[in-house]
Design a protein around this motif. Sequence first.
Motif, PDB file in Angstrom:
ATOM      1  N   GLU A 325       0.884  -1.318   0.006  1.00  0.00           N
ATOM      2  CA  GLU A 325       0.007   0.105   0.007  1.00  0.00           C
ATOM      3  C   GLU A 325       1.128   1.384   0.020  1.00  0.00           C
ATOM      4  O   GLU A 325       0.480   2.224  -0.467  1.00  0.00           O
ATOM      5  N   ASP A 354       2.960  -7.826  -0.748  1.00  0.00           N
ATOM      6  CA  ASP A 354       1.597  -8.151  -0.644  1.00  0.00           C
ATOM      7  C   ASP A 354       1.181  -8.665   0.847  1.00  0.00           C
ATOM      8  O   ASP A 354       1.327  -9.927   0.959  1.00  0.00           O
ATOM      9  N   HIS A 356      -2.244  -7.955   1.703  1.00  0.00           N
ATOM     10  CA  HIS A 356      -3.304  -7.461   1.558  1.00  0.00           C
ATOM     11  C   HIS A 356      -4.336  -7.868   2.685  1.00  0.00           C
ATOM     12  O   HIS A 356      -5.123  -7.163   3.203  1.00  0.00           O
TER      13      HIS A 356
END
Length: 449
Positions: A325, A354, A356
Amino acid sequence: MSVCEVNFDGLVGPTHHYAGLSWGNVASAANAASRSNPRAAALQGLAKMRRLTQLGLVQAVLPPQERPDLALLRRLGWRGSDAQVLAAVAREAPRLLAASSSAAAMWTANAATVAPSTDTADGRVHLTPANLIDRFHRALEAATTTRVLRAIFRDPARFLVHDALPAHPWFGDEGAANHTRLAPAHAAAGLHLFVYGRSALGGGPAPQRYPARQTLEASQAVARLHGLDPAQTLFVQQNPAVIDAGVFHHDVIGVGNEPVLLVHEDAFLDRAGTLAALRARLPSLVAVEIARDAVPLAEAVRTYLFNSQLLTLPDGRMHLLLPSECAESPQVSAALDAILADPANPIATREHLDLHESMRNGGGPACLRLRVVLNEAERAACAPGIFLDDALYARLCAWVQQHYRDRLHEADLADPALLDDNRRALDELTRLLGLGAVYPFQLDAGAGA
């Protein structure tokens, strides 16, 4: 004797779901009632662990907890078979079923506070499991966390795993998420920075919107238990305004490694006084501040810039491991470009991963790991099966693929097949990691035998 920092990452549990249980955690609330993917979450976490081994660092694994917590539900008065208890709780108290099924123990920055043997009065590594009393779903973790830590750090001549602090609001303890050890190097004597949100007994400013989870009194108690030198221990208050902005732990607004402290300008209630006190105790301190004008608080919380892992690589360079992010934020990217371009700054490189599934529930790279500085003899005295290598990584990935669902919603938590599958998986995992019986269902079976 060689000394290194070992990252103990929590394996994401098979009941990883989004129930919005953590008031004050903006991402957790924003994604409540979404469908999760426990398999992807666990594999993302394992990929992060493997990446650290590829960087030449020592990586270890902490197992998830047994969920749903049937022992808790029976303590609260529900009776019958496991299937009957789950059905009754789902019907009568679905919020409680979600809480008793939480996989939040994956965020092992909250598992305990740690002091290495170089810093303690008795020359042992000390660990105090966090009581996490502010959030009910996390307050369930302390007993199993203590058993797991004692199964790993099993040599009483080298380790002392304390009991958690009393489960009372005066002693709200959130573990290493509010503690940073700074030192010229991992092997050197360290300075222990404890960041608290409120004083339970002494008053002072407090946040107005979200709770301050860590108390000064808890931090002081942990420092006493660990036998830390008061001259090398500092207690500072978190800025109440950042708690109200969603910074529920200090590790959402600051991260330290060896002499480097990467921190947001608004992190501390007394910014100037805190930095002056740190420099007085640690003259080699390198404070890397990011100004609010460069990265506003809301963007720091959204991207979890400061919930990154700041790592010392084997060649001595410092490396920042960030959630993906951060790469998507022009403000964060510009701030990091400026830091890495500064020749006076020890942070040399960065990369993004990642995570997420974890991020959607409010946990970044730093949330997923507990840092433990160990020398060679201490590493050799730990349970050997918890250290990650290529073979263990492959076995754990296969274990996840076999036992984890690729989608989970709150309504699925009442499925008795999920409970049975989870218990089989965890029983297999404890054998794989060589930990013995640490879960309530294993201990009950042993007592019954």
